[in-house]
Design an enzyme around this catalytic site. Structure first.
Site, PDB file in Angstrom:
ATOM      1  N   MET A 122      77.275  55.558  -7.137  1.00  0.00           N
ATOM      2  CA  MET A 122      78.590  54.888  -6.954  1.00  0.00           C
ATOM      3  C   MET A 122      79.673  55.291  -7.863  1.00  0.00           C
ATOM      4  SD  MET A 122      80.486  52.635  -9.002  1.00  0.00           S
ATOM      5  CE  MET A 122      80.237  54.657 -10.575  1.00  0.00           C
ATOM      6  N   PRO A 123      81.623  56.086  -7.053  1.00  0.00           N
ATOM      7  CA  PRO A 123      81.480  54.841  -6.001  1.00  0.00           C
ATOM      8  C   PRO A 123      80.643  54.665  -4.345  1.00  0.00           C
ATOM      9  CG  PRO A 123      82.707  56.742  -6.128  1.00  0.00           C
ATOM     10  CD  PRO A 123      82.010  56.564  -7.096  1.00  0.00           C
ATOM     11  N   TYR A 124      80.560  54.927  -3.138  1.00  0.00           N
ATOM     12  CA  TYR A 124      80.913  55.187  -1.857  1.00  0.00           C
ATOM     13  C   TYR A 124      81.872  55.038  -1.444  1.00  0.00           C
ATOM     14  CZ  TYR A 124      80.308  53.974   3.025  1.00  0.00           C
ATOM     15  OH  TYR A 124      79.998  54.149   4.382  1.00  0.00           O
TER      16      TYR A 124
END
Lengths: 71, 71, 71, 71, 71, 71
Positions: free
Chosen positions: C1-3
């Site tokens: 996380m994040p992508y």
């Protein structure tokens, strides 16, 4: 086939149901005319995002719209 | 050009307008420094998803956060 | 996380391994600084597409680059 | 704005440069007609994938095409 | 419905045709079992990217694999 | 690695937390069985969209559902 994903800013009251139907139908027909396939299998997915979340050239659309109003 | 899509979990009160502006500006500058283009045309699109909807190694971030609290 | 997914045009000889490392590292650090998370879990995915396949305002980047050369 | 991503199977010799220009131009015009914006800022990105990599209802397009030939 | 996009690193000789068929079939069945729909309409799209183009925690998979070999 | 994005229509009360956990876990296990990697690093991201925003063959799922009810 094809899969087409439209990401657009949510402006004013957002895209209406009719506008989204028109867009999905229109893109499907256009693709089918050009490539001769997809008329029954094309998948169109529309997503609206806040103007705070979409930026062009490092400026959010929120800020771009505010600058436009000033001019 | 480029198009950069950020998908992040919505945590606490979510990303603020200022954080999103900073992220969009920062990524645009970074890309432009490395590749020498994109300063005015880069598109950055930020999407927040629920921690129930983002999983790493088969566990949702909701569950990962709960396990972290226990330790 | 994040992508984070970067889609960029393949220009000249394409992005080098070093440029891609720099971009992935830089975006990860930037995100982590702003949001206080993601330093070890951020996923960055870079995709290069032909200038024939990326269009702005209805014109492919191939055609935009040709017009720029004429001026 | 908008950002539109087309993912299509690479069939026969693939989409030609002319077909991709037509698709990008057509989608941009259609969007602009319906929503009254995007004519100069719409980003269209076309990606072709192998028929081995696109499945509908659990069957790859490669296998669907083979079944179609038999009938 | 649904649309499921798998992005994976291209490692060794890449995913085989059989592995991709198995993945597409398996995800479609799983989705259909859980949600009771999608068995005939699910779209699965698989994309392989170079290990140079996929980074976790700021390091490309190429570099992660090299560190793993050393240990 | 891999990154898997599921886009599904929001129907009835939407996907429950349990269904999303099951889907994320199931896809991760399936991928790991087939490819021998990803068990701890797979990222699964689930997004639900309105049936007004998902179209197949040029018809929105809203309209497809209405036609199905009539039959």
């Amino acid at each position: 086939m094809p899969y087409i994903n439209v990401k657009m800013t949510h402006e004013d009251a957002g895209a209406t149901k009719e506008q989204k139907e028109k867009l999905a139908k229109g893109i499907t027909e256009l693709f089918s005319e050009i490539f001769g396939r997809g008329a029954s299998s094309a998948v169109i997915l529309i997503e609206e995002v806040s103007t705070d979340n979409y930026a062009i050239g490092g400026k959010t659309v929120t800020n771009i719209r505010e600058e436009q109003k000033k001019n």
